[in-house]
Design a protein around this motif. Structure first.
Motif, PDB file in Angstrom:
ATOM      1  N   GLN B 184      -2.873   4.102 -11.883  1.00 28.84           N
ATOM      2  CA  GLN B 184      -2.567   5.527 -11.794  1.00 28.84           C
ATOM      3  C   GLN B 184      -3.302   6.263 -12.925  1.00 28.84           C
ATOM      4  O   GLN B 184      -3.724   5.658 -13.911  1.00 28.84           O
ATOM      5  CB  GLN B 184      -1.057   5.749 -11.942  1.00 28.84           C
ATOM      6  CG  GLN B 184      -0.230   4.928 -10.981  1.00 28.84           C
ATOM      7  CD  GLN B 184      -0.476   5.319  -9.531  1.00 28.84           C
ATOM      8  OE1 GLN B 184      -0.280   6.471  -9.151  1.00 28.84           O
ATOM      9  NE2 GLN B 184      -0.968   4.375  -8.729  1.00 28.84           N
ATOM     10  N   SER B 190       1.089   1.475  -9.943  1.00 34.35           N
ATOM     11  CA  SER B 190       2.095   1.607  -8.893  1.00 34.35           C
ATOM     12  C   SER B 190       2.235   0.246  -8.209  1.00 34.35           C
ATOM     13  O   SER B 190       1.284  -0.264  -7.613  1.00 34.35           O
ATOM     14  CB  SER B 190       1.642   2.670  -7.891  1.00 34.35           C
ATOM     15  OG  SER B 190       2.495   2.657  -6.764  1.00 34.35           O
ATOM     16  N   THR B 192       3.788  -2.409  -5.540  1.00 26.73           N
ATOM     17  CA  THR B 192       4.382  -2.451  -4.207  1.00 26.73           C
ATOM     18  C   THR B 192       4.336  -3.877  -3.661  1.00 26.73           C
ATOM     19  O   THR B 192       3.272  -4.496  -3.640  1.00 26.73           O
ATOM     20  CB  THR B 192       3.632  -1.508  -3.243  1.00 26.73           C
ATOM     21  OG1 THR B 192       3.698  -0.173  -3.773  1.00 26.73           O
ATOM     22  CG2 THR B 192       4.266  -1.517  -1.864  1.00 26.73           C
ATOM     23  N   GLY B 272       6.210   1.188  -4.708  1.00 28.30           N
ATOM     24  CA  GLY B 272       5.506   2.131  -5.577  1.00 28.30           C
ATOM     25  C   GLY B 272       6.213   2.306  -6.906  1.00 28.30           C
ATOM     26  O   GLY B 272       6.251   3.403  -7.476  1.00 28.30           O
ATOM     27  N   LYS B 274       6.869   2.114 -10.865  1.00 26.46           N
ATOM     28  CA  LYS B 274       5.979   2.352 -11.992  1.00 26.46           C
ATOM     29  C   LYS B 274       6.020   1.143 -12.918  1.00 26.46           C
ATOM     30  O   LYS B 274       7.095   0.705 -13.349  1.00 26.46           O
ATOM     31  CB  LYS B 274       6.468   3.590 -12.738  1.00 26.46           C
ATOM     32  CG  LYS B 274       5.360   4.451 -13.335  1.00 26.46           C
ATOM     33  CD  LYS B 274       5.957   5.757 -13.856  1.00 26.46           C
ATOM     34  CE  LYS B 274       4.912   6.651 -14.492  1.00 26.46           C
ATOM     35  NZ  LYS B 274       3.854   7.090 -13.557  1.00 26.46           N
TER      36      LYS B 274
END
Lengths: 599, 599
Positions: B184, B190, B192, B272, B274
């Motif tokens: 990012q 991010s 996932t 997603g 952080k």
């Protein structure tokens, strides 16, 4: 989700190659076992258990049994319907005597079917399984009236049956039994006491349950010589065979157990229940051993059966799951990873399971034949030989069969990695279910003591000498064939260790019985290695002959030769270590006072 | 109901006799471990776990954890309060670095406490236990900012920590990881993907949980060389240390498991979320191994700890339960039966447990010392030697420690007979809990491959040669004392088998890597026999010296000598059989095609 396929091909091979069932088909007592009938039992029986019983195995474990306030017990969903189908199709009557409605098949054939049924659903199989022990006791010791009253419906499966031995203070040591039997004016007895760990003690599968109960009559000595056996129906049976009123016996609670949740393990309260003496007063122990010996062979079979189904699933998982690469380079470079099958340590676990399971299958079926021959062989010497061998090897089949069953189930779970620990994959249930088989019907330690304390010395060691001679003869013969010579040489060496351990017991046991007790377990395992080794020798010999003759499925037969080699290279080497442990004697084992165990 | 008493006396003996902790008290890094402090840790820590954690063990198993619709998880009754006490009393901070609020005690001392905590309640102990792995990774690889942000509250126990490696398609083979980390603009990533089998992944014990997550950055290679490690807090942490909003990570479900029901094993969904890179990109494997090696030693300790508590209970049951008579005649003629203690086969099981458990305790604590010395020894050579030895023996401590832990738990259950199978007696839980330790943090088969495939050959075999030399030297020295000469001779023989097996690998491994793979498991077990044997040699030597000097508790020391003898006579003989199995090679193990496994 786990799968199960009855190993019909292997059963047939064992019946041909190890048991030699065809040699007996013209003998009295084997006439029902025509090749076609045996095939139908294996095929149709296998299909029945796979289609009807297996789908209830995981759900039965998860639901368990429920006891209601009135003492009644509900089995898991689907069990009642499946049991009705079981009775209707007659699968429980295979080897029961024709006089009481059975099919009169040899025990060896029903053993093959039993294996499949236990593999498919052990908790379910225990309901008819326990009834078999009760039937055996009534066939052997019941009065003609008792037999006529109870046996036909027990044989058909319409009624259940149980064995009531254990009490809270009394497990192995049946002399400690407190349950009382007071004689009544009508010739019956009033039974009062509490029995625990009663498998299938109460359930909703049958209209009646016939309990066989060990109890003490007034004034009976305070030892196992004082116990008598009684038949106590849950519901009284009128003379016309109709059901009368409820007897004073109730399920007080069901146990919370590690496994076999689908089977109701009951605390049974007898509160002046009406019972009748089976056989003679204070001769209950002998009657109990009739139930017990049959049950012990059945429990050995549980080890094999759970090992088999766990093994089948582990093979399938190893074929499906991709993880890592072969040590020799990618086996399937087009895939992101190779299957577990390429990894030698996974293969080791699967081969170990295969060698133990197929070896145990042969031993259990061969043992089943000995039970038949003990009763049905035409020749006196053959009957005696069979009785000797099965007497000697019953504790081995029970003890080693269940130890290996648990090991194989644990190892099959290991093949699954983390998924093996998760309930839905089904493997952990096999481990939990297999565990009980090492404990009940006499712990495996009790089996080991039965072997070295009773069976070895009986009739001047006649049985064990016959066993040694049998193994030695077959090894000698197999050494002439270069396909089996190496195996025979290794088995002969293991036999030598077993014979040396036996001599060591003879030399040391008189002065110090504890020296024998301390080595008993290793001795039982060692005899298991040799007896399963004999089975592998026979299987390897048959496979080699068939391959040479171009008969049979070549891959299947080659696998037998490879697995025999694995058995010789990876399992038999323990024989020497076991002998050395035995020769360690009792000193270090017995030296510590109880307080000295605390760390 | 089961009991548990921390084996403080034995821990002290091991710290003195085997570890020689007093030799280090003046060294840097050991200064916190004054004799008084160590005593206080053992006594007070032992009391804490016995009084606060042990009473929640059986109930925690029965209740398990509950996941709610919002993804939150409730731990069993009492866990939250007990955890608060645990944090408040600082038991989790023993060996954490002082820079982050830890007490800076040597690892060997916290290992002793860990054993007690796991014995008392394994499922509970896993909550702080998993955090330790995460702490170790952040200490070694985290940036100063990450360390400042997360470590103080993780060390204090206010926040939990986890290790997220496994995915549905990816266990041992971390190259198969699919979880993605997209960079990012703000320097974060991010994250996932789905992680499974995440111990302590979600629970109600702490306000925050710091997840360490393996994932792949865009374009990373499709192998274990492409994975990176990320720190992903459950709740975002503001710069002032206060908690911010929830991160996009949730517990999707909790697994139904065979055991450790009190610990929430979670499916974790990262949607997603952080996260921040820990260490360098695509160097995640090295960071992972920092967590993993610490975790593997901790899992070996779980084997020991569950074996210990199961063993303690079996000893008590054998003292209480009366059944049967001694083979040498009634031991207590006034009672209706003797205790189980008189039976040699029961004694064999208890002695086997004692020999394995006390031997493993010594090995685990000695291993703990090596971890300390690896980092803290002043001398370069000593640091290298310690690093070599603990690197070599980590897979042995994990593999053999958990195999023996499971065996001992199973055997302790066996001592209980039928009662061992009943939930309320507590023994079956130990078996179920102990089972996972053989599976997770790398199955024991993976440990065996780590040993023979990586550890043996590293640095030209320097570590294994150092180990051989150490054992040989101590055997040679002990042969001079007639109290230990016999033991030393037998251990030397076992060492010879291990050396021969090592030579066999060297001679055969180059042409056929599968020959090594097929023998790896037996080799790991054989090295376990020898390394625990070394511990027993040291314990026997110390006991003999102390007895001769009239020091210590004579009964305790005599028990050490007897148990060492038992180890030599009943456990070491397996060494020869293991070598012969290894020398069987890969032919029979690898010969069958997958289809040929079906029976």
């Amino acid at each position: 989700m786990p799968q199960y396929t009855p190993p019909v091909r292997d059963t047939r091979f064992v019946l041909d190659a190890v048991v030699g069932l065809d040699r007996y088909t013209n003998s009295a007592g084997f006439s029902a076992a025509t090749p076609d009938t045996v095939d139908a039992v294996l095929e149709e029986g296998g299909r029945f258990v796979a289609e009807v019983l297996f789908p209830l195995n995981l759900s039965g474990d998860q639901q368990g049994c429920t006891r209601h306030a009135d003492g009644s017990v509900t089995t898991p969903e689907g069990f009642k319907q499946a049991y009705a189908q079981f009775v209707e199709s007659g699968w429980g009557t295979l080897s029961a005597p024709e006089a009481f409605g059975g099919q009169g098949m040899p025990h060896v054939v029903s053993t093959a079917f039993q294996e499949y049924m236990i593999s498919a659903n052990m908790a379910f199989a225990m309901y008819p399984g326990l009834a078999h022990g009760a039937i055996a006791a009534l066939v052997a010791k019941g009065s003609p009236e008792q037999q006529a009253k109870y046996l036909p419906k027990m044989v058909s499966g319409e009624w259940g049956g149980t064995m009531n031995l254990t009490e809270p203070q009394c497990g192995t040591d049946l002399g400690l039994i407190k349950t009382k039997a007071e004689p009544q004016a009508d010739g019956s007895y009033s039974i009062t006491g509490t029995k625990i760990f009663i498998s299938a003690g109460e359930h909703d599968l049958t209209d009646n349950i016939i309990h066989l109960v060990l109890a003490k009559t007034p004034g009976a000595p305070d030892s196992s010589k004082g116990i008598s056996l009684f038949v106590v129906p849950k519901v009284m049976v009128n003379d016309d065979g109709s059901l009368g009123k409820r007897n004073a016996v109730q399920c007080g609670s069901i146990e919370h157990k590690m496994g076999i949740h689908g089977n109701a393990t009951c605390v049974m309260n007898y509160d002046g229940a009406k019972g009748w003496l089976v056989g003679e007063e204070m001769k209950g122990l002998a009657a109990m051993f009739i139930m017990m010996n049959a049950a012990r062979l059945g429990v050995g079979l549980q080890g094999l059966a759970l090992g088999e189904t766990a093994f089948q699933n582990a093979v399938q998982y190893a074929k499906d799951r991709r993880q890592g690469r072969a040590l020799t380079g990618p086996a399937e470079p087009g895939e992101k990873a190779d299957t577990l099958f390429v990894h030698p340590d996974v293969r080791r676990m699967l081969m170990d399971a295969k060698a133990k399971i197929e070896g145990l299958r042969a031993l259990c079926l061969w043992g089943g034949l000995q039970v038949d021959l003990e009763h049905k062989a035409e020749d006196d010497a053959e009957r005696q030989m069979a009785a000797d061998l099965i007497g000697l090897l019953t504790p081995v089949i029970k003890g080693v069969g269940t130890d290996w069953g648990y090991e194989v189930a644990t190892q099959a779970q290991q093949v699954y990695g983390g998924h093996g620990y998760i309930v839905e994959w089904g493997m952990e249930q096999y481990v939990r279910d297999a565990r009980i088989a090492q404990i009940y019907e006499g712990t495996n330690g009790v089996q080991a003591m039965d072997l070295v304390g009773r069976k070895l010395a009986q009739n001047g060691g006649r049985a064990v000498q016959a066993f040694f001679k049998l193994v030695a003869q077959e090894c000698a013969a197999a050494k002439a064939n270069d396909k089996t010579a190496d195996f025979a040489g290794r088995l002969e060496k293991a036999l030598g260790e077993l014979q040396a351990a036996t001599m060591w017991f003879m030399a040391n046991g008189m002065q110090n019985p504890n020296a024998v007790g301390a080595g008993a377990y290793s001795y039982m395992t060692l005899m298991g290695l040799v007896s399963v080794g004999l089975m592998w020798l026979r299987m390897a010999d048959a496979a080699a002959r068939m391959l040479a003759a171009g008969e049979g499925d070549a891959k299947f037969l080659e696998a037998k030769l490879v697995t025999a080699r694995f058995y010789a290279e990876r399992i038999l080497p323990d024989a020497g270590a076991l002998r050395r442990k035995i020769e360690g004697g009792a000193d270090a084992v017995m030296a510590l006072e109880p307080e000295m165990f605390a760390a």
